[in-house]
Design a protein around this motif. Structure first.
Motif, short mmCIF file in Angstrom:
data_model
loop_
_atom_site.label_atom_id
_atom_site.label_comp_id
_atom_site.label_asym_id
_atom_site.label_seq_id
_atom_site.Cartn_x
_atom_site.Cartn_y
_atom_site.Cartn_z
N ILE A 17 7.68 8.56 -81.81
CA ILE A 17 7.57 9.41 -80.75
C ILE A 17 8.26 8.91 -79.71
CG2 ILE A 17 6.27 10.34 -78.76
CD1 ILE A 17 3.88 10.46 -80.92
N GLN A 18 8.40 7.62 -79.42
CA GLN A 18 9.10 7.00 -78.17
C GLN A 18 10.54 6.93 -78.61
OE1 GLN A 18 8.08 6.28 -75.20
NE2 GLN A 18 6.02 7.11 -75.90
N VAL B 50 6.87 15.28 -89.08
CA VAL B 50 6.74 16.44 -88.38
C VAL B 50 5.70 16.35 -87.06
CG1 VAL B 50 5.74 18.80 -88.80
CG2 VAL B 50 7.20 17.58 -90.60
N ALA B 51 4.52 15.64 -87.34
CA ALA B 51 3.48 15.73 -86.44
C ALA B 51 4.10 14.93 -85.12
CB ALA B 51 2.27 15.36 -86.65
N PRO B 52 4.63 13.52 -85.37
CA PRO B 52 5.18 12.86 -84.36
C PRO B 52 6.19 13.57 -83.27
CG PRO B 52 5.00 11.32 -86.02
CD PRO B 52 4.66 12.89 -86.53
N THR B 53 7.28 14.50 -84.22
CA THR B 53 8.37 15.20 -83.68
C THR B 53 7.87 16.01 -82.75
OG1 THR B 53 9.77 14.43 -85.73
CG2 THR B 53 10.32 15.92 -84.24
N TRP B 54 6.93 16.84 -83.28
CA TRP B 54 6.27 17.93 -82.39
C TRP B 54 5.65 17.31 -81.09
CZ3 TRP B 54 8.34 22.30 -82.91
CH2 TRP B 54 8.64 22.92 -83.63
N PHE C 151 14.53 22.88 -78.55
CA PHE C 151 14.41 22.02 -79.82
C PHE C 151 13.93 22.99 -80.86
CE2 PHE C 151 12.90 19.76 -75.93
CZ PHE C 151 13.48 18.58 -76.16
N ARG C 152 14.50 22.61 -82.04
CA ARG C 152 14.00 23.20 -83.40
C ARG C 152 13.91 22.18 -84.30
NH1 ARG C 152 16.15 29.13 -85.36
NH2 ARG C 152 15.32 29.55 -83.11
N LEU C 153 12.91 22.29 -85.11
CA LEU C 153 12.42 21.33 -86.07
C LEU C 153 12.49 22.06 -87.55
CD1 LEU C 153 11.36 18.70 -87.44
CD2 LEU C 153 9.16 19.29 -86.54
N ARG C 154 13.26 21.66 -88.57
CA ARG C 154 13.11 22.24 -89.83
C ARG C 154 13.22 21.13 -90.93
NH1 ARG C 154 11.83 27.25 -88.77
NH2 ARG C 154 13.54 28.69 -87.96
N SER C 155 12.23 21.29 -91.95
CA SER C 155 12.33 20.37 -93.14
C SER C 155 13.08 21.26 -94.05
CB SER C 155 10.83 20.27 -93.53
OG SER C 155 10.05 19.68 -92.66
N TRP C 156 13.87 20.48 -94.56
CA TRP C 156 14.92 21.30 -95.43
C TRP C 156 14.29 22.16 -96.52
CZ3 TRP C 156 14.76 20.03 -100.58
CH2 TRP C 156 14.39 18.74 -101.03
N TRP C 157 13.14 21.51 -97.31
CA TRP C 157 12.49 22.34 -98.08
C TRP C 157 11.90 23.45 -97.67
CZ3 TRP C 157 11.02 17.38 -96.44
CH2 TRP C 157 9.92 17.35 -95.80
#
Ligand code: NI
Length: 258
Positions: free
Chosen positions: A86-87, A114-118, A140-146
């Motif tokens: 997170i930091q 995923v959880a720490p990035t959110w 921000f947008r977070l995507r996992s490629w799968w």
């Protein structure tokens, strides 16, 4: 365009036309007896750079370590605590925000990120909401490629339930395509299928401690039939991921909802 391979005047010129950056998120952890320890970083970085080529996007340095405490009983795993990640993400984003970047697209290769990035994204929003940050709002947008629909279709068609959760044939196939000499012979028996309840509870690598995890999954694979991986699958998965992610990135910059 890769940030580490650019000069500062080139980044300054890029900022005249775009405020977006792609950040690959990986991990350094065991991926079963035949998968590379760097699998999640290799896949995230490869997808991010391919999408960056298509979208004309700047791609930042890969964060190649993430939370993987559950794999520490397998030699070679390097884990960050969730609070450390997170930091690091906050510092990474704030550094580039200082340069003028406003749109941060995380291309993720590891469920445990995923959880720490959110959480990091919420910390960054909170700074502004609490009046501690007066600069331009950050997006921000977070995507996992799968998770990209086109990629998910391919991996379901190729592997079905054999895809599993960890040391998946799809991620190993991408590493086989990117690093052809790295392919190991894989005559491992297919592991037991995971129950829907297990998959739901352990989504995002919500696993037990390292000793318990190794006892539960002695060869390191979590329901994944790694022997199904083929380099040509990796080529197709990478192409689909890059195309879908480039489209998603353009929509993100245009302000369209996720
Ligand atoms: Ni992985």
């Amino acid at each position: 365009m890769v940030l580490q391979h650019a000069t500062w005047p080139e980044v300054e010129a890029y900022l005249q036309r775009s405020r977006g950056v792609v950040i690959p998120l990986g991990s350094t952890e065991q991926h079963g007896p035949t998968g590379l320890i760097g699998t999640d970083s290799i896949t995230a970085e490869t997808v991010a750079r391919a999408m960056g080529e298509l979208a004309g996007a700047l791609v930042g340095p890969t964060l190649s370590m993430g939370p993987a405490q559950f794999n520490l009983a397998f030699p070679g795993t390097v884990s960050l605590r969730p609070t450390t990640l997170i930091q690091v993400i906050i510092d990474y984003v704030q550094s580039l925000a200082r340069s003028g970047f406003t749109h941060f697209y995380f291309m993720n290769g590891h469920g445990g990120n995923v959880a720490p990035t959110w959480c990091a994204i919420q910390e960054l929003h909170a700074d502004r909401s609490l009046g501690r940050e007066a600069a331009t709002p950050l997006q921000f947008r977070l995507r996992s490629w799968w998770d990209l629909a086109e990629v998910n279709d391919i991996r379901q068609r190729l592997y079905g339930a054999g895809e599993g959760m960890h040391a998946t044939p799809s991620e190993i196939a991408i590493t086989q395509h990117v690093l052809p000499d790295s392919r190991r012979p894989d005559k491992l028996p297919a592991p037991a299928l995971l129950s829907p309840g297990f998959i739901k509870f352990h989504a995002g690598d919500n696993h037990l401690d390292a000793q318990a995890h190794r006892a539960q999954f002695p060869d390191g694979r979590v329901g994944s039939n790694s022997g199904l991986a083929r380099p040509e699958h990796g080529e197709a998965l990478l192409a689909a991921a890059a195309t879908a992610a480039a489209r998603d990135y353009a929509a993100f910059l245009a302000g369209e909802p996720a």
